[in-house]
Design a protein around this motif. Structure first.
Motif, PDB file in Angstrom:
ATOM      1  N   THR A 113       0.800  -1.236   0.000  1.00 47.58           N
ATOM      2  CA  THR A 113       0.000   0.000   0.000  1.00 47.58           C
ATOM      3  C   THR A 113       0.829   1.281   0.000  1.00 47.58           C
ATOM      4  N   MET A 114       2.156   1.179  -0.099  1.00 43.37           N
ATOM      5  CA  MET A 114       3.000   2.364  -0.004  1.00 43.37           C
ATOM      6  C   MET A 114       2.664   3.448  -1.028  1.00 43.37           C
ATOM      7  N   PRO A 115       2.395   3.112  -2.305  1.00 40.05           N
ATOM      8  CA  PRO A 115       2.051   4.181  -3.259  1.00 40.05           C
ATOM      9  C   PRO A 115       0.848   5.007  -2.817  1.00 40.05           C
ATOM     10  N   LEU A 116      -0.158   4.354  -2.256  1.00 37.89           N
ATOM     11  CA  LEU A 116      -1.337   5.082  -1.795  1.00 37.89           C
ATOM     12  C   LEU A 116      -0.998   5.983  -0.613  1.00 37.89           C
ATOM     13  N   ASP A 117      -0.073   5.547   0.237  1.00 38.49           N
ATOM     14  CA  ASP A 117       0.332   6.361   1.375  1.00 38.49           C
ATOM     15  C   ASP A 117       1.093   7.603   0.917  1.00 38.49           C
ATOM     16  N   VAL A 118       1.951   7.455  -0.097  1.00 37.54           N
ATOM     17  CA  VAL A 118       2.695   8.599  -0.629  1.00 37.54           C
ATOM     18  C   VAL A 118       1.739   9.635  -1.213  1.00 37.54           C
ATOM     19  N   ILE A 119       0.782   9.182  -2.010  1.00 38.23           N
ATOM     20  CA  ILE A 119      -0.189  10.096  -2.613  1.00 38.23           C
ATOM     21  C   ILE A 119      -1.017  10.785  -1.533  1.00 38.23           C
ATOM     22  N   LYS A 120      -1.439  10.011  -0.542  1.00 37.90           N
ATOM     23  CA  LYS A 120      -2.236  10.551   0.559  1.00 37.90           C
ATOM     24  C   LYS A 120      -1.479  11.655   1.293  1.00 37.90           C
ATOM     25  N   THR A 121      -0.205  11.403   1.604  1.00 40.52           N
ATOM     26  CA  THR A 121       0.600  12.383   2.336  1.00 40.52           C
ATOM     27  C   THR A 121       0.801  13.651   1.524  1.00 40.52           C
ATOM     28  N   ARG A 122       1.054  13.511   0.226  1.00 42.54           N
ATOM     29  CA  ARG A 122       1.235  14.694  -0.629  1.00 42.54           C
ATOM     30  C   ARG A 122      -0.055  15.512  -0.693  1.00 42.54           C
ATOM     31  N   MET A 123      -1.190  14.843  -0.803  1.00 42.06           N
ATOM     32  CA  MET A 123      -2.469  15.544  -0.930  1.00 42.06           C
ATOM     33  C   MET A 123      -2.878  16.252   0.358  1.00 42.06           C
ATOM     34  N   GLN A 124      -2.327  15.830   1.501  1.00 40.14           N
ATOM     35  CA  GLN A 124      -2.689  16.439   2.773  1.00 40.14           C
ATOM     36  C   GLN A 124      -1.657  17.451   3.257  1.00 40.14           C
ATOM     37  N   SER A 125      -0.633  17.695   2.464  1.00 42.92           N
ATOM     38  CA  SER A 125       0.414  18.633   2.864  1.00 42.92           C
ATOM     39  C   SER A 125      -0.097  20.075   2.787  1.00 42.92           C
ATOM     40  N   LEU A 126       0.654  20.989   3.389  1.00 41.90           N
ATOM     41  CA  LEU A 126       0.265  22.400   3.370  1.00 41.90           C
ATOM     42  C   LEU A 126       0.295  22.983   1.962  1.00 41.90           C
ATOM     43  N   GLU A 127       1.137  22.434   1.092  1.00 44.75           N
ATOM     44  CA  GLU A 127       1.296  22.985  -0.262  1.00 44.75           C
ATOM     45  C   GLU A 127       0.346  22.354  -1.276  1.00 44.75           C
ATOM     46  N   ALA A 128      -0.468  21.409  -0.861  1.00 43.28           N
ATOM     47  CA  ALA A 128      -1.293  20.661  -1.809  1.00 43.28           C
ATOM     48  C   ALA A 128      -2.227  21.560  -2.610  1.00 43.28           C
TER      49      ALA A 128
END
Length: 272
Positions: free
Chosen positions: A200-215
């Protein structure tokens, strides 16, 4: 004859299961949070060193309240249900909507903010959450809902499917009708964590990027985020940060399942 997983669950008081799952989730969230804080690339050890230097040891727990509350709610919900791959998928998606997305969005934003020279938000759960909502509205804490639903559904399906399969195999082959020792439960949970990370790592990377302050400024949505990562950083970027996440989910799986099983046994001894 060995008791099946379904028979065991039927004998368990659902209130005991709920309480044990909630307690296990809270313990796991607090115990593994420093690993969660430092999993952001490129250098987790440097992040930890600089954070302790600038904010003290408590800096590693910035946003911890959000993760602990989220883990308590989600574990309390899913650990009481059937441990099958399909039910894990459905439960994971439901917990993403009602518990995980808000708590992890707040957690991610607070962590990102506290790494700045001049943080924008207060580090506490309540004060930080209110500041984020004032700044971005309720929509802000639900940014990244789709990748969180996908990640959480896959996490639960893989994690609980793996744990249930291994647990039934070990219990049926070597300890029929008997509870497993804590060390074996911890080991099975850790193995389930390893499988979950790489699946599930790819989904975790996308999730973290989408929830960042810069998203808000970087990505138009989940698919745009996925495409930009693939185009700019290559396919291996989807597994970047797997090592610290591996450490966390190995501990997480071991802690959650061990605390849950031990808590159930304790409650049944105390209250029948």
């Amino acid at each position: 004859m060995a008791a099946t997983e379904g028979e065991k669950l039927k004998k368990t008081n659902p209130l005991f299961s709920l309480a044990s799952g909630t307690f296990a989730g809270a313990v796991e969230g607090f115990a593994t949070y420093p690993i969660e804080y430092t999993k952001t690339p490129p250098n987790p050890l440097a992040i930890a060193r600089d954070t302790v230097r600038d904010h003290g040891i408590t800096g590693l727990y910035s946003g911890c309240g959000a993760l602990v509350v989220g883990n308590a709610v989600k574990a309390g919900g899913k650990l009481s249900g059937p441990r099958s791959l399909l039910s894990g998928l459905g439960a994971g998606m439901m917990e993403a909507i009602f518990a995980v997305t808000p708590s992890e969005t707040i957690k991610t934003k607070l962590i990102d903010d506290q790494k700045r020279i001049k943080p924008k938000y207060p580090p506490g759960l309540v004060s930080g959450s209110m500041a984020i909502i004032r700044d971005e509205g309720l929509h802000g804490i639900y940014r990244g809902l789709i990748p969180v639903m996908l990640r959480q559904g896959a996490n639960s399906a893989v994690r609980f499917g793996t744990y249930s399969t291994l647990r039934n195999f070990v219990q049926g082959s070597s300890r029929p009708g008997q509870p497993l020792p804590g060390g074996i439960t911890f080991g099975i949970g850790a193995i389930a964590g390893i499988v979950t990370v790489y699946a599930t790592m790819p989904l975790d990377v996308i999730k973290t990027r989408m929830q960042s302050l810069e998203a808000r400024t970087l990505y138009k949505g989940t698919f745009d985020c996925t495409f930009q990562i693939l185009r700019q950083e290559g396919v291996l970027a989807f597994w970047r940060g797997a090592t610290p996440r591996l450490a966390r989910l190995m501990l997480s799986g071991g802690i959650v399942f061990t605390v849950y099983e031990q808590s159930i046994e304790s409650l049944e001894r105390m209250f029948g």
